[in-house]
Design an enzyme around this catalytic site. Structure first.
Site, PDB file in Angstrom:
ATOM      1  N   LEU A 118       0.861  -1.171   0.000  1.00 46.41           N
ATOM      2  CA  LEU A 118       0.000   0.000   0.000  1.00 46.41           C
ATOM      3  C   LEU A 118       0.898   1.221   0.000  1.00 46.41           C
ATOM      4  CD1 LEU A 118      -2.713  -0.926   2.684  1.00 46.41           C
ATOM      5  CD2 LEU A 118      -2.888  -1.159   0.204  1.00 46.41           C
ATOM      6  N   ASP A 119       0.523   2.252  -0.744  1.00 41.62           N
ATOM      7  CA  ASP A 119       1.304   3.487  -0.741  1.00 41.62           C
ATOM      8  C   ASP A 119       1.370   4.060   0.675  1.00 41.62           C
ATOM      9  OD1 ASP A 119       1.585   3.308  -3.496  1.00 41.62           O
ATOM     10  OD2 ASP A 119      -0.205   4.514  -3.879  1.00 41.62           O
ATOM     11  N   LYS A 120       2.373   4.868   0.922  1.00 42.25           N
ATOM     12  CA  LYS A 120       2.575   5.467   2.243  1.00 42.25           C
ATOM     13  C   LYS A 120       1.294   6.089   2.784  1.00 42.25           C
ATOM     14  CE  LYS A 120       5.111   9.170   4.610  1.00 42.25           C
ATOM     15  NZ  LYS A 120       6.137  10.235   4.483  1.00 42.25           N
TER      16      LYS A 120
END
Length: 334
Positions: free
Chosen positions: A141-143
């Site tokens: 998952l992106d930051k």
């Protein structure tokens, strides 16, 4: 036989005439096929004491295959006492409810403060994964994306889960707030994604050096300045949902990379523009949340379903939008 560094295998008669990467996967070498391909290209695989560098080599009866796995990192990853919300855990895997703002794994110049560092403190990750900085990571998952993700704890579960992700056998559903109100109630975005030729830090819908990308979407609620949309990934490209929503002309609220922080975001009609400042205050990152995972357990084969409640900031934005909508529909009670 398998030890900390080497794996050897003698090809049986009935197993010949397969590509070497497919053969090694079929005999359950304890790593993923993509990692095997990388090891082959790096010259870490020998057949009959000769280095091969192409996964297109076809194995033959009595071939002796040797694999040299990378040595442990010179600077091992440090466990860190970072709070984690565990949805589920057993000896093979752990499902995390990741908060926005937490990077999934270390990278060059950023070896601390990540989900991996937190997991190393909390539990044992014997699966090295694709490289030394990503033990157990089978999807990311992106930051600034929140929600549910699964991490492998053993080499065996890592290999199987990685194959499941590649074969689209793990259902991943997201909720997001997008600017404006899409014309259609739902559909499929099938548009290839590759590195932007204008800004190499961004991804884009492009036919140049791209990969196929497919996202199902359904508009759950049309509020006013924004709509709540459910998305299901059919492929797993970098920033896929963010890129595809922007491609539809309705970028995700708060997404500074893909048009979600514009002063007058695309897709918002003038009559709803007064809601933009408040929404921008309520959500200060991309309003994207991984809400649902569905897969077969890699070892026990039990059917697993996990839900992550909508993150607080996105929930507050939805409540605000719902109040605004009620005020318009029933002005006498407001």
């Amino acid at each position: 036989m398998l030890d900390e560094k080497y794996y050897t295998k003698l090809v049986d008669t009935h197993q010949s005439k397969l590509r070497i990467d497919r053969y090694l996967t079929s005999v359950k070498v304890p790593t993923s096929r993509s990692r095997l391909q990388k090891l082959i290209k790096q010259g870490k695989v020998k057949v009959n004491n000769e280095v091969i560098t192409s996964p297109h080599y076809y194995v033959k009866y009595h071939d002796l295959i040797e694999i040299e796995f990378p040595k442990p990192p010179v600077f091992p990853l440090q466990p860190e006492q970072i709070p984690l919300k565990i949805i589920y855990e057993d000896e093979y895997l752990v499902v995390i409810d990741k908060p926005a703002g937490l990077v999934v794994h270390p990278a060059k110049g950023n070896r601390t403060g990540t989900l991996v560092n937190a997991l190393l403190y909390h539990t044992s990750l014997s699966s090295q994964g694709e490289d030394q900085f990503r033990p157990g990571i089978v999807h990311r998952l992106d930051k600034n994306t929140s929600g549910a993700m699964v991490v492998a704890k053993t080499e065996q579960s890592y290999r199987i889960l990685s194959e499941m992700v590649g074969n689209r056998e793990i259902t991943r559903i997201y909720l997001c707030l997008v600017w404006g109100q899409p014309d259609k109630e739902g559909g499929t975005v099938e548009a290839p994604i590759g590195r932007s030729r204008i800004d190499r830090k961004k991804m884009a819908v492009t036919s140049f050096n791209s990969k196929t990308a497919k996202t199902y979407y359904e508009v759950m609620v049309k509020y006013g300045a924004a709509s709540l949309v459910k998305c299901q990934l059919q492929t797993g490209r970098t920033h896929q949902i963010r890129v595809h929503m922007n491609y539809l002309g309705h970028p995700i609220l708060g997404d500074e990379t893909y048009g979600g922080t514009a002063k007058f975001p695309p897709g918002v009609k003038r009559k709803w523009s007064h809601q933009i400042p408040q929404l921008s205050q309520l959500v200060r990152r991309q309003a994207l949340h991984a809400t649902y995972l569905n897969f077969q357990h890699p070892i026990t084969k039990r059917h697993m379903k996990f839900k992550s409640p909508l993150a607080g900031d996105i929930k507050k934005a939805c409540l605000y939008l719902n109040q605004q909508r009620k005020a318009i529909l029933d002005p006498q009670n407001n």
